[in-house]
Write an enzyme that holds these catalytic residues in place. Structure first.
Site, PDB file in Angstrom:
ATOM      1  N   THR A 138      32.601  14.163 -19.216  1.00 54.44           N
ATOM      2  CA  THR A 138      32.025  13.511 -17.528  1.00 54.44           C
ATOM      3  C   THR A 138      30.764  14.495 -17.386  1.00 54.44           C
ATOM      4  O   THR A 138      30.481  15.595 -17.765  1.00 54.44           O
ATOM      5  CB  THR A 138      32.448  13.984 -16.060  1.00 54.44           C
ATOM      6  OG1 THR A 138      31.830  13.278 -15.239  1.00 54.44           O
ATOM      7  CG2 THR A 138      33.422  14.800 -16.070  1.00 54.44           C
ATOM      8  N   ASP A 139      29.390  13.718 -17.013  1.00 54.74           N
ATOM      9  CA  ASP A 139      28.333  14.286 -16.494  1.00 54.74           C
ATOM     10  C   ASP A 139      28.966  15.459 -15.308  1.00 54.74           C
ATOM     11  O   ASP A 139      28.141  16.590 -15.422  1.00 54.74           O
ATOM     12  CB  ASP A 139      27.132  13.708 -16.718  1.00 54.74           C
ATOM     13  CG  ASP A 139      27.909  13.075 -14.784  1.00 54.74           C
ATOM     14  OD1 ASP A 139      28.402  12.960 -14.496  1.00 54.74           O
ATOM     15  OD2 ASP A 139      26.106  12.235 -15.038  1.00 54.74           O
ATOM     16  N   GLU A 140      29.525  15.124 -14.738  1.00 57.95           N
ATOM     17  CA  GLU A 140      30.252  16.719 -13.440  1.00 57.95           C
ATOM     18  C   GLU A 140      30.259  17.631 -13.747  1.00 57.95           C
ATOM     19  O   GLU A 140      30.625  18.575 -13.046  1.00 57.95           O
ATOM     20  CB  GLU A 140      31.409  16.226 -12.999  1.00 57.95           C
ATOM     21  CG  GLU A 140      30.588  14.333 -12.251  1.00 57.95           C
ATOM     22  CD  GLU A 140      31.921  13.485 -11.103  1.00 57.95           C
ATOM     23  OE1 GLU A 140      32.598  14.664 -10.302  1.00 57.95           O
ATOM     24  OE2 GLU A 140      32.000  13.063 -11.147  1.00 57.95           O
ATOM     25  N   TYR A 163      38.996  18.550 -10.705  1.00 54.35           N
ATOM     26  CA  TYR A 163      38.184  17.351 -11.512  1.00 54.35           C
ATOM     27  C   TYR A 163      36.708  17.963 -12.501  1.00 54.35           C
ATOM     28  O   TYR A 163      37.275  18.461 -13.584  1.00 54.35           O
ATOM     29  CB  TYR A 163      37.702  16.060 -10.712  1.00 54.35           C
ATOM     30  CG  TYR A 163      37.300  15.166 -11.508  1.00 54.35           C
ATOM     31  CD1 TYR A 163      38.318  15.241 -12.754  1.00 54.35           C
ATOM     32  CD2 TYR A 163      36.117  15.315 -11.507  1.00 54.35           C
ATOM     33  CE1 TYR A 163      37.801  13.657 -13.758  1.00 54.35           C
ATOM     34  CE2 TYR A 163      35.495  14.692 -12.878  1.00 54.35           C
ATOM     35  CZ  TYR A 163      36.301  13.757 -13.851  1.00 54.35           C
ATOM     36  OH  TYR A 163      35.638  12.063 -14.595  1.00 54.35           O
ATOM     37  N   LYS A 167      37.889  19.537 -16.394  1.00 55.84           N
ATOM     38  CA  LYS A 167      37.326  18.545 -17.686  1.00 55.84           C
ATOM     39  C   LYS A 167      36.395  19.307 -17.979  1.00 55.84           C
ATOM     40  O   LYS A 167      36.167  19.403 -19.766  1.00 55.84           O
ATOM     41  CB  LYS A 167      36.565  16.544 -16.508  1.00 55.84           C
ATOM     42  CG  LYS A 167      36.770  16.113 -16.476  1.00 55.84           C
ATOM     43  CD  LYS A 167      37.698  15.619 -17.683  1.00 55.84           C
ATOM     44  CE  LYS A 167      37.301  14.568 -18.479  1.00 55.84           C
ATOM     45  NZ  LYS A 167      38.343  13.752 -19.263  1.00 55.84           N
TER      46      LYS A 167
END
Ligand SMILES: NC(=O)c1ccc[n+]([C@@H]2O[C@H](COP(=O)([O-])OP(=O)(O)OC[C@H]3O[C@@H](n4cnc5c(N)ncnc54)[C@H](O)[C@@H]3O)[C@@H](O)[C@H]2O)c1
Length: 354
Positions: A138-140, A163, A167
């Site tokens: 994810t870009d998060e 989260y 990741k």
């Protein structure tokens, strides 16, 4: 330079009963890949998402947990995949605030077990150069942007939620398995997805379903948070492009070129419903601003230059078109989402802390 190996033909897809994984499974089967879908069937899974391919001769399903090394060893031995697309994860930020342990166990330990099993398999096969371990992230992991700028593949990691931290940790493990053991990996970091089969606890389905129910439509804070929305079928297409043509050891950011504030997304959905399901009052009158999510990242935006210039990939669905299709899909598939609304936590406010 793009790798010139022939495209892998047998894929082991983890998390293929979830939202994005099922889109990958459906597209891969349509393109002639043979697919083994490995999924533990957690609360977020739904086998109806892959019902359209369940009887296809190219499809197989294995119910297994990615934390279970013995089960993974058996599945690699039985199916001998040419490539892994690893999507299985705990994926809901709000749940990671209330219960981070599951995120560490699945996203970190589970990815470690997947890497171990994939490496043992790759070794046994004589280390074929065409093998791929494709880690879907994810870009998060890059944290939050201010009003300007975009994430590139060189943006330093700065995850802010349990989260995104889990990741980020898994991304680092994948990198290390490439650098240390030579495992042929590719990594993708993608922006927010939306579309058919999106689990009804995520923003866009929540808005559609609350609006249809005549209930308050919850918007965190003032709805100023910006996301770069990508239609899920475009994401699946990008993932197969990276799998087939991406360079080993390389990361590709995937974005929708569709930045929008949450409040604008909500307004657009309400306007579509006003047309498709008119009632006496405008759906937007149901919007209710609620307490913000702690650590809520203000803005994510992807610089898509690498995937566009090196792999020639661009999203094909605009935000307006994608929202139109998505709202239409939820209107046509009420039995699907009604069944999922009874699952624990769905429809409740999660992740508020204290
Ligand atoms: N949803 C997004 O907008 C988005 C954006 C970028 C990246 N991603 C990443 O894409 C992947 C898929 O996301 P999603 O939104 O489809 O998630 P999802 O929650 O809809 O699906 C996750 C799937 O993984 C399975 N799973 C969970 N834990 C497992 C375990 N221990 N063993 C085996 N299977 C397990 C679940 O049963 C479910 O089918 C995730 O890795 C996520 O981090 C998601």
């Amino acid at each position: 330079m793009a790798d010139m190996q022939a495209a892998p033909r047998k894929l082991l897809v983890t998390g293929g009963a979830g939202f994005i994984g099922s889109a990958v499974v459906r597209l891969a089967i349509a393109r002639g890949y043979s697919v083994v879908n490995l999924d533990a069937l957690t609360y977020a899974a739904c086998l109806d998402n892959v019902a359209s391919v369940a009887d296809h001769p190219l499809y197989a399903f294995e119910r297994a947990d990615i934390r279970d090394g013995a089960a993974l060893a058996r599945i690699f031995e039985t199916h001998a995949p040419d490539a892994v697309m690893h999507l299985a994860a705990e994926s809901h930020v709000d749940r990671s605030i209330d219960g981070p342990a599951a995120f560490i166990e699945t996203n970190v330990n589970g990815t470690f077990e997947m890497l171990n099993a994939a490496r043992a398999h790759w070794d046994r096969q004589g280390r074929p150069a065409g093998f791929r371990f494709h880690h879907i992230s994810t870009d998060e992991v890059y944290g939050s942007l201010g009003p300007t700028g975009q994430f590139t593949e060189d943006t330093p990691y700065a995850p802010n939620s349990p989260y995104s931290a889990s990741k980020a940790a898994s991304d680092h493990l994948v990198r290390a398995w490439h650098e240390t053991y030579g495992l042929p990996v590719v990594v993708t970091n993608c922006s927010n997805n939306y579309g058919p089969f999106h689990f009804p606890e995520k923003l866009i389905p929540v808005v559609i379903l609350k609006a249809l129910a005549g209930a308050p439509i919850p918007v965190y804070g003032r709805g100023e948070n910006v996301r770069d929305w990508l239609y899920v079928e475009d994401h699946a297409d990008a993932l197969l492009a990276v799998l087939e043509r991406g360079d080993v050891g390389r990361t590709y950011n995937i974005g929708g070129e569709n930045e929008a504030r949450n409040i604008d997304i909500v307004q657009k959905i309400c306007a579509i419903l006003d047309r498709k399901r008119p009632k006496n009052t405008a759906h937007a009158e149901q919007i209710a601003f609620v307490a913000d999510r702690p650590g809520h990242d203000l803005r994510y935006a992807i610089d898509p230059t690498r995937i566009r210039t090196e792999l020639g990939w661009r999203p094909s669905v605009t935000l307006d078109e994608g929202l139109e299709r998505t709202v239409g899909w939820y209107l046509d598939n009420e039995a699907w989402w009604r069944a999922l609304q009874t699952r624990a936590g769905v429809g409740q406010r999660l992740g508020k802390v204290g």
